[in-house]
Write a protein that holds these residues in place. Structure first.
Motif, PDB file in Angstrom:
ATOM      1  N   GLN A 153       0.822  -1.207   0.000  1.00 26.01           N
ATOM      2  CA  GLN A 153       0.000   0.000   0.000  1.00 26.01           C
ATOM      3  C   GLN A 153       0.860   1.263   0.000  1.00 26.01           C
ATOM      4  O   GLN A 153       0.486   2.274  -0.599  1.00 26.01           O
ATOM      5  CB  GLN A 153      -0.939  -0.014   1.194  1.00 26.01           C
ATOM      6  N   ILE A 154       2.010   1.212   0.656  1.00 22.42           N
ATOM      7  CA  ILE A 154       2.926   2.360   0.627  1.00 22.42           C
ATOM      8  C   ILE A 154       3.404   2.621  -0.796  1.00 22.42           C
ATOM      9  O   ILE A 154       3.386   3.761  -1.282  1.00 22.42           O
ATOM     10  CB  ILE A 154       4.118   2.122   1.575  1.00 22.42           C
ATOM     11  N   PHE A 155       3.824   1.584  -1.491  1.00 21.44           N
ATOM     12  CA  PHE A 155       4.267   1.771  -2.869  1.00 21.44           C
ATOM     13  C   PHE A 155       3.099   2.173  -3.769  1.00 21.44           C
ATOM     14  O   PHE A 155       3.257   2.997  -4.679  1.00 21.44           O
ATOM     15  CB  PHE A 155       4.952   0.507  -3.385  1.00 21.44           C
ATOM     16  N   SER A 156       1.930   1.598  -3.544  1.00 23.08           N
ATOM     17  CA  SER A 156       0.759   1.966  -4.335  1.00 23.08           C
ATOM     18  C   SER A 156       0.423   3.441  -4.169  1.00 23.08           C
ATOM     19  O   SER A 156      -0.002   4.106  -5.115  1.00 23.08           O
ATOM     20  CB  SER A 156      -0.451   1.121  -3.915  1.00 23.08           C
ATOM     21  N   ALA A 157       0.616   3.958  -2.969  1.00 22.36           N
ATOM     22  CA  ALA A 157       0.259   5.348  -2.679  1.00 22.36           C
ATOM     23  C   ALA A 157       1.255   6.339  -3.250  1.00 22.36           C
ATOM     24  O   ALA A 157       0.870   7.447  -3.647  1.00 22.36           O
ATOM     25  CB  ALA A 157       0.144   5.543  -1.166  1.00 22.36           C
ATOM     26  N   PHE A 158       2.540   5.969  -3.340  1.00 21.44           N
ATOM     27  CA  PHE A 158       3.562   6.957  -3.668  1.00 21.44           C
ATOM     28  C   PHE A 158       4.314   6.717  -4.979  1.00 21.44           C
ATOM     29  O   PHE A 158       5.024   7.596  -5.443  1.00 21.44           O
ATOM     30  CB  PHE A 158       4.565   7.078  -2.513  1.00 21.44           C
ATOM     31  N   MET A 159       4.171   5.535  -5.578  1.00 19.39           N
ATOM     32  CA  MET A 159       4.783   5.315  -6.889  1.00 19.39           C
ATOM     33  C   MET A 159       3.957   6.018  -7.958  1.00 19.39           C
ATOM     34  O   MET A 159       2.733   6.158  -7.821  1.00 19.39           O
ATOM     35  CB  MET A 159       4.842   3.814  -7.202  1.00 19.39           C
TER      36      MET A 159
ATOM     37  N   SER B 241      -8.357   4.503   0.375  1.00 15.80           N
ATOM     38  CA  SER B 241      -7.371   4.047   1.367  1.00 15.80           C
ATOM     39  C   SER B 241      -5.991   4.605   1.057  1.00 15.80           C
ATOM     40  O   SER B 241      -5.213   4.913   1.967  1.00 15.80           O
ATOM     41  CB  SER B 241      -7.336   2.518   1.411  1.00 15.80           C
ATOM     42  N   LEU B 242      -5.676   4.779  -0.243  1.00 10.41           N
ATOM     43  CA  LEU B 242      -4.366   5.331  -0.619  1.00 10.41           C
ATOM     44  C   LEU B 242      -4.291   6.817  -0.284  1.00 10.41           C
ATOM     45  O   LEU B 242      -3.225   7.320   0.081  1.00 10.41           O
ATOM     46  CB  LEU B 242      -4.101   5.107  -2.112  1.00 10.41           C
ATOM     47  N   ILE B 243      -5.410   7.521  -0.398  1.00 11.08           N
ATOM     48  CA  ILE B 243      -5.442   8.925   0.024  1.00 11.08           C
ATOM     49  C   ILE B 243      -5.139   9.024   1.513  1.00 11.08           C
ATOM     50  O   ILE B 243      -4.383   9.887   1.960  1.00 11.08           O
ATOM     51  CB  ILE B 243      -6.812   9.548  -0.304  1.00 11.08           C
ATOM     52  N   ASP B 244      -5.705   8.104   2.297  1.00  8.49           N
ATOM     53  CA  ASP B 244      -5.443   8.081   3.737  1.00  8.49           C
ATOM     54  C   ASP B 244      -3.975   7.771   4.024  1.00  8.49           C
ATOM     55  O   ASP B 244      -3.379   8.340   4.947  1.00  8.49           O
ATOM     56  CB  ASP B 244      -6.335   7.041   4.421  1.00  8.49           C
ATOM     57  N   VAL B 245      -3.384   6.871   3.237  1.00  7.75           N
ATOM     58  CA  VAL B 245      -1.966   6.535   3.408  1.00  7.75           C
ATOM     59  C   VAL B 245      -1.103   7.767   3.167  1.00  7.75           C
ATOM     60  O   VAL B 245      -0.182   8.061   3.943  1.00  7.75           O
ATOM     61  CB  VAL B 245      -1.551   5.394   2.464  1.00  7.75           C
ATOM     62  N   ARG B 246      -1.383   8.504   2.098  1.00  2.00           N
ATOM     63  CA  ARG B 246      -0.602   9.711   1.800  1.00  2.00           C
ATOM     64  C   ARG B 246      -0.762  10.744   2.903  1.00  2.00           C
ATOM     65  O   ARG B 246       0.189  11.430   3.268  1.00  2.00           O
ATOM     66  CB  ARG B 246      -1.044  10.296   0.461  1.00  2.00           C
TER      67      ARG B 246
ATOM     68  N   LEU C 158       1.739   6.725   6.528  1.00  2.00           N
ATOM     69  CA  LEU C 158       1.856   5.350   7.011  1.00  2.00           C
ATOM     70  C   LEU C 158       0.764   4.495   6.383  1.00  2.00           C
ATOM     71  O   LEU C 158      -0.328   4.986   6.074  1.00  2.00           O
ATOM     72  CB  LEU C 158       1.681   5.269   8.529  1.00  2.00           C
ATOM     73  N   ALA C 159       1.059   3.209   6.216  1.00  5.90           N
ATOM     74  CA  ALA C 159       0.047   2.221   5.846  1.00  5.90           C
ATOM     75  C   ALA C 159      -0.018   1.187   6.965  1.00  5.90           C
ATOM     76  O   ALA C 159       0.970   0.950   7.672  1.00  5.90           O
ATOM     77  CB  ALA C 159       0.399   1.553   4.526  1.00  5.90           C
TER      78      ALA C 159
END
Length: 272
Positions: free
Chosen positions: A149-155, A188-193, A197-198
Motif C-alpha cells: 500500500q505504501i508503494f501503491s500510494a507513492f509510486m 485508502s491510498l489517500i489516507d496513506v498519503r 503510514l500504511a
C-alpha cells in the motif's frame, strides 16, 4: 601496556567561523540581508562581510544585484548534488533499521521496487515468534499488505496501474473487481498519503499486524519502504502509538539524509 594519546587535529578557526554564515543560509532556505544573515550567524555585519566576499568569489554564495540579499551559490548546489549522487538509499537505511528493531523488538524489513513489485531486501528478525514466511526476495502484494500500500500510494500511477489492478482481486477475496472495490482502495491510498503510514491489522494473516512508512529521495521519489511487523498483543498498530511514532521518525531521518525536504504530492487516482 601504554597507549599513545590521540593528538587533537589542527583546525582553522576562521573557516569554522565563516561556515556559520553558510549554515545560516541553509537554515533560512532563501535570500537574506547582510544584517539578518550576520545576526543569525552570531557576528556583527562588518565581520560577516569579508567572509561573504570570499565565499562569493568561490561560488558558495551569491548576492542579488537589485536587493543586495545573499543566498547559496552555484558551487554550493554542485557540492550538494555530488553528495546526493553518491548516496545509496539501502546503505543509508541499514543502520537505522537495525536500531529500530533493537529498540522495539519487532520484525523490521526494507523493501524496494523490483520487477515484480515491492521486494524485501533486508530483514531484521522479531524477538517474538512469528509464523510468517518472509525472507529476502519475498514480493509483497500491492493491495493486501502495508508495504504494498505504501508503494501503491507513492509510486507514479502509470508505472504500477496494471500490476495494481491485477492485484486487487486479492482485496476482494478473489471476487471480480468492481468500481466500488477500486474506489474503496483509492480512498485508502489517500489516507496513506495523508498519514504517511500504511497499516494492516490481522489481515491478510490473522494475528499479525504491520505498519509501513515510505523513504523518499531528494526528488521526492519513493526509494524504500520500511515495514514493522509483529503479533497481536505485543505489537501496537495504533496510528499515534509508540511503534508508529518510531517508524515515522526512522523513515523521516533516512529521507532527510537523502536530501528530501518537502512532502511529495501524489494526486494520481486509480481508474475503474
Amino acid at each position: 601496556m601504554e597507549y599513545a594519546l590521540e593528538k587533537p587535529q589542527r583546525n582553522i578557526q576562521s573557516i569554522e567561523v565563516g561556515g556559520q554564515l553558510l549554515l545560516a543560509l541553509l537554515r533560512n532556505g532563501g535570500q537574506m540581508l547582510l544584517r539578518d544573515l550576520a545576526h543569525e550567524a552570531g557576528m556583527p555585519p562588518g565581520k560577516a562581510h569579508p567572509y561573504l566576499v570570499s565565499f562569493g568569489n568561490l561560488g558558495l554564495v551569491q548576492q542579488d544585484d537589485v536587493t543586495g540579499q545573499y543566498e547559496l551559490g552555484p558551487l554550493a548546489l554542485q557540492l550538494g548534488l555530488a553528495s546526493l549522487r553518491r548516496l545509496n538509499p539501502l546503505k543509508e537505511a541499514e543502520a537505522d533499521v537495525k536500531a529500530l528493531a533493537a529498540k522495539t523488538g519487532q520484525g523490521i524489513f526494507i523493501s524496494i521496487w523490483g520487477n515484480l513489485g515491492p521486494t524485501v531486501v533486508r530483514l531484521e528478525e522479531s524477538n517474538y515468534p512469528i509464523h510468517v514466511s518472509i525472507r529476502n526476495g519475498t514480493v509483497m502484494s500491492l493491495a493486501n499488505t502495508a508495504t504494498g500500500q505504501i508503494f501503491s500510494a507513492f509510486m507514479p500511477l502509470k508505472l504500477i496501474e496494471k500490476m495494481m489492478l491485477d492485484d486487487l482481486p486479492r482485496l476482494a477475496g478473489g471476487a471480480s473487481v468492481t468500481h466500488e472495490t477500486v474506489k474503496k482502495f483509492e480512498q485508502s491510498l489517500i489516507d496513506v498519503r495523508r498519514r504517511g503510514l500504511a497499516r494492516v491489522v490481522g489481515h491478510p494473516i490473522p494475528g499479525v499486524n504491520a505498519l509501513s512508512a515510505p523513504v523518499f529521495d531528494h526528488n521526492g521519489n519513493i526509494v524504500l519502504a520500511i515495514t514493522a511487523m509483529g503479533i497481536t498483543g505485543v505489537f501496537d498498530p495504533a496510528w499515534k502509538g509508540d511503534m508508529a511514532t518510531a517508524l515515522r521518525a526512522c523513515a523521516g531521518n533516512i529521507s532527510a539524509r537523502l536530501g528530501y525536504t518537502s512532502t511529495a504530492g501524489k494526486s494520481d487516482r486509480l481508474k475503474p
